[in-house]
Design an enzyme around this catalytic site. Structure first.
Site, PDB file in Angstrom:
ATOM      1  CD  GLU A  47     104.562  -6.916  65.235  1.00 48.82           C
ATOM      2  OE1 GLU A  47     104.839  -7.633  64.249  1.00 48.82           O
ATOM      3  OE2 GLU A  47     104.533  -5.663  65.180  1.00 48.82           O
ATOM      4  CG  ASN A  48      98.958  -9.973  65.391  1.00 50.77           C
ATOM      5  OD1 ASN A  48      99.885 -10.086  64.592  1.00 50.77           O
ATOM      6  ND2 ASN A  48      97.711 -10.166  65.047  1.00 50.77           N
TER       7      ASN A  48
END
Lengths: 210, 249
Positions: A47-48
């Protein structure tokens, strides 16, 4: 007997399907990456801001290339990078098929609590967005807390990460699943040597027997 | 050759922040963990001595590095973050009531910054419905789903880290160091970009720009500095060790 962390991860890997886009949380969920069946095409989302990664080999670490668990990772020919806003658009928009994440508590109603570990807490990171947006949510956790108290309980006592979001629960003792988010959890499988009586003694949540 | 419309280029982080940093301003600081943080600008922010800062950043650095340095010097009054583990000083100040903290879900934080930079006052999201995050916020039920109203975020100053940038203010980020940087570049009234390689206009492929110059300038003054140092990778975690072992087998 109970399942090891690897055995839990291997059971969670049984949720994977060919072509799935999958987000793995920190801890046991990350180990699921080691149990992707050979020949199955599964794309891991971090998700980064990355699609398609593997943990990096020693000597290949790059300071600009980490996963959400802040481990150094390596890109694949199919990889792509994007901003955090695009990443959570992907998550919130329902484009990720499966989220595997850890928990501190799971309620029999499917509620999930996995933040605010201590007073003051550490924050929810991306978990709230994941459970709100990903199609299927699988929780992996130790069946009881360190003091032996139940973590699968009628209702969560800790602040919620999401209400009625858990589809499947895999612990070191057993696997519970439910058909949809209106249904109750049903016991699917127990670790070798675990009896139903012993399981119920460590579980305050109600669940259906197989 | 830089044109007058482009951002000013500064040789040092301190000079880039001069005249911009004041007590009690809101600062957005790009990065995820220690990946993609404007490390030289954070040092300059510390050295400015400004206090009472509200800092919008996904994380709060670690005790000795990144925003953790500004916590040690007590320059931060409030943090708006999604995750602040790995920082003992943060926890100590928060528990002692010395530091204000607003937790946002990570995607909500990213979207609030994106919205702020895009001129969107607020948006509805399912994230946080039925949790503490939704308390006190307007909620709407649409097609049986509950949505929570979240508002856009802007800042007096955004400090971002890019890999390559030109003197017009076009920026390219590298790998997962992109993270929150592009949205923050748009959401700062003044944006200062710390770039590893600063080049003349024309040296970057216009088709590959992540942050177009307007995001950095717009109605504001954008500033760029060239910074060369790179962040050391975090020490491998136990999981990573395990992965190495599995690969080695």
């Amino acid at each position: 007997m109970s399942w090891s962390r690897d055995e839990i991860a291997a059971r969670a890997a049984a949720e994977l399907r060919d072509g799935y886009y999958v987000n793995l949380g920190i801890g046991i969920p990350t180990l699921v990456a080691n149990f992707i069946p050979a020949g199955m095409r599964v794309v891991l989302q971090s998700e980064n801001g990355m699609l398609a990664w593997v943990l990096s080999l020693r000597g290949e670490e790059d300071a600009d290339l980490i996963n959400a668990g802040k481990q150094t990772i390596t890109e694949l020919p199919s990889s792509s990078y994007f901003s955090s806003a695009d990443s959570f658009g992907m998550i919130r928009g329902g484009h990720i098929d499966l989220s595997v994440l850890g928990a501190m508590e799971v309620g029999e109603n499917g509620d999930l609590a996995n933040w605010l570990i201590r007073q003051g807490g550490q924050g929810h990171g991306g978990a709230m967005d994941l459970v709100a947006g990903v199609k299927r949510v699988v929780v992996v956790m130790e069946h009881t807390s360190k003091d032996g108290s139940a973590k699968f309980k009628p209702r969560c006592d800790l602040p919620l990460t999401g209400a009625n979001v858990v589809d499947k629960l895999i612990t070191d003792l057993a696997i519970f699943s439910r058909a949809d988010r209106h249904s109750s959890f049903r016991l699917l499988e127990m670790a070798p040597g675990v009896t139903l009586e012993a399981l119920r003694a460590k579980t305050t949540a109600g669940f259906l027997s197989p | 050759m830089s044109l007058p419309t482009g951002p000013k280029v500064y040789a040092t982080a301190a000079s880039a922040l001069a005249g911009v940093v004041r007590d009690n301003i809101t600062v957005m600081s790009g990065g995820f963990g220690l990946c993609g943080i404007a490390e030289n600008l954070i040092v300059a922010l510390r050295d400015s001595g400004a206090t009472g800062l509200t800092v919008v950043s996904n994380n709060a650095g670690v005790d000795e590095f990144g925003l953790g340095m500004l916590l040690r010097t007590r320059q931060i009054r409030k943090m708006i973050s999604s995750y602040v583990g790995e920082n003992k000083e943060f926890e100590r100040q928060y528990l002692a009531g010395e530091l204000e903290l607003e937790f946002n879900p990570q995607g909500t934080l990213a979207e609030r910054i994106r919205a702020g930079g895009a001129g969107i006052w607020g948006f509805y999201t399912r994230t946080g419905a039925g949790t503490l995050v939704a308390e006190g916020k307007e909620q709407r039920v649409v097609n049986g789903e509950t949505y929570v109203l979240e508002t856009g975020l802007v800042a007096d100053l955004a400090i971002v880290k890019a890999w390559r940038g030109d003197t017009e203010g076009n920026l390219i980020y590298r790998k997962t160091a992109r993270n929150f940087n592009p949205m923050m570049a748009s959401a700062g009234r003044v944006t200062v970009a710390e770039v590893e390689q600063l080049v003349e206009p024309g040296r970057l492929d216009p088709d590959q720009i992540h942050t177009p110059a307007f995001s950095c300038s717009g109605s504001s003054r954008a500033r760029a500095i060239a910074g060369r140092s790179k962040i050391a990778p975090r020490a491998s975690s136990r999981l990573q060790e395990l992965a190495h072992e599995l690969v080695a087998r």
